[in-house]
Design a protein around this motif. Structure first.
Motif, PDB file in Angstrom:
ATOM      1  N   LYS A   1       0.827  -1.205   0.000  1.00  0.00           N
ATOM      2  CA  LYS A   1       0.000   0.000   0.000  1.00  0.00           C
ATOM      3  C   LYS A   1       0.862   1.257   0.000  1.00  0.00           C
ATOM      4  CE  LYS A   1      -3.673  -2.311   2.621  1.00  0.00           C
ATOM      5  NZ  LYS A   1      -4.524  -2.274   3.837  1.00  0.00           N
ATOM      6  N   SER A   2       0.337   2.288  -0.652  1.00  0.00           N
ATOM      7  CA  SER A   2       1.018   3.584  -0.652  1.00  0.00           C
ATOM      8  C   SER A   2      -0.011   4.687  -0.881  1.00  0.00           C
ATOM      9  CB  SER A   2       2.099   3.632  -1.746  1.00  0.00           C
ATOM     10  OG  SER A   2       1.525   3.487  -3.033  1.00  0.00           O
ATOM     11  N   GLY A   3       0.336   5.878  -0.435  1.00  0.00           N
ATOM     12  CA  GLY A   3      -0.556   7.008  -0.630  1.00  0.00           C
ATOM     13  C   GLY A   3      -1.722   6.994   0.348  1.00  0.00           C
ATOM     14  N   THR A   4      -2.743   7.784   0.017  1.00  0.00           N
ATOM     15  CA  THR A   4      -3.954   7.911   0.836  1.00  0.00           C
ATOM     16  C   THR A   4      -5.063   7.091   0.191  1.00  0.00           C
ATOM     17  OG1 THR A   4      -3.322  10.164   1.479  1.00  0.00           O
ATOM     18  CG2 THR A   4      -5.618   9.517   1.824  1.00  0.00           C
ATOM     19  N   ILE A   5      -5.494   6.068   0.882  1.00  0.00           N
ATOM     20  CA  ILE A   5      -6.502   5.171   0.326  1.00  0.00           C
ATOM     21  C   ILE A   5      -7.838   5.475   0.996  1.00  0.00           C
ATOM     22  CG2 ILE A   5      -7.135   2.770  -0.096  1.00  0.00           C
ATOM     23  CD1 ILE A   5      -4.106   2.130   0.288  1.00  0.00           C
ATOM     24  N   LEU A   6      -8.650   6.260   0.313  1.00  0.00           N
ATOM     25  CA  LEU A   6      -9.936   6.690   0.852  1.00  0.00           C
ATOM     26  C   LEU A   6     -11.024   5.660   0.551  1.00  0.00           C
ATOM     27  CD1 LEU A   6      -9.884  10.490  -0.082  1.00  0.00           C
ATOM     28  CD2 LEU A   6      -9.299   9.426   2.101  1.00  0.00           C
ATOM     29  N   PRO A   7     -12.139   5.716   1.281  1.00  0.00           N
ATOM     30  CA  PRO A   7     -13.266   4.822   0.975  1.00  0.00           C
ATOM     31  C   PRO A   7     -13.816   5.091  -0.428  1.00  0.00           C
ATOM     32  CG  PRO A   7     -13.516   5.803   3.156  1.00  0.00           C
ATOM     33  CD  PRO A   7     -12.388   6.531   2.483  1.00  0.00           C
ATOM     34  N   VAL A   8     -14.506   4.107  -0.966  1.00  0.00           N
ATOM     35  CA  VAL A   8     -15.196   4.233  -2.253  1.00  0.00           C
ATOM     36  C   VAL A   8     -16.668   3.937  -2.027  1.00  0.00           C
ATOM     37  CG1 VAL A   8     -13.154   3.607  -3.587  1.00  0.00           C
ATOM     38  CG2 VAL A   8     -14.735   1.817  -2.838  1.00  0.00           C
TER      39      VAL A   8
END
Length: 203
Positions: A103-110
């Motif tokens: 994982k990398s970055g900002t993983i926001l909800p969908v």
């Protein structure tokens, strides 16, 4: 993909029925274990309890796989991906292959239908593992990344995902692509969807 075809609907009904029957058996075994515990705590009893817990876990996975609802929910992508990895680990032919998530970055909800995203992830995990098997890799990686606007899932593959995956991606409001031996899914984040909705309202 005929997601509402006769066989698909029948399969879902059969799976639900099997889950119900499995849960009945589990309840009976649990009651037996508790009664037996009143007399003695034997290693065999601990083993029975362990197997009952495993049955609960498998039953839950089958229930998730069989579930299909018209509701569109705000979902954590990582949670759905974890469920896909756990379900696929029971694959009868390539279950020994491991798949890690980087994982990398900002993983926001969908905001997507859970059933569609799960099935799409299962297809992607399957493709990743099969690609690894072709080169005798013991482990393969899937990359999950994101920012404010989108969530991206990509993996190494010499071939693109098929039409079923494309339809599932469209159902989730996402886009599949394949370039440079890499398959990628891009989904708009929940934050991005809200921005779009506000932009539409302001017109």
């Amino acid at each position: 993909m005929a997601e509402d075809g006769e066989w698909a609907l029948l399969l879902e009904d059969l799976l639900r029925g099997l889950v119900h029957a499995m849960n009945n058996r589990i309840t009976a075994l649990s009651a037996f274990a508790e009664l037996a515990a009143q007399d003695s705590i034997a290693p065999e009893l601990e083993l029975l309890r362990h197997e009952i817990q495993r049955l609960y876990e498998v039953s839950a996975l089958v229930g998730v796989l069989a579930s299909r609802s018209d509701s569109v929910d705000a979902l954590e992508v990582g949670t759905v991906l974890d469920a896909a990895l756990e379900i696929h680990s029971h694959h009868p032919r390539i279950r020994t292959a491991t798949c890690t998530v980087e994982k990398s970055g900002t993983i926001l909800p969908v905001r997507v239908p859970r059933w569609a995203l799960l099935r799409l992830f299962l297809l992607m995990v399957d493709l990743a593992k099969r690609t690894g098997a072709d080169v005798n890799a013991k482990s393969v990686a899937i990359w999950l990344s994101g920012d404010d606007a989108e969530v991206r899932l990509h993996l190494t593959s010499r071939v693109p995902l098929g039409s079923d995956a494309e339809e599932l991606a469209a159902c989730c409001g996402g886009v599949l692509s394949h370039a440079n031996a890499e398959a990628m899914l891009v989904l708009p984040s929940l934050l991005e969807l809200r921005r779009r909705a506000k932009g539409t309202e302001g017109r």
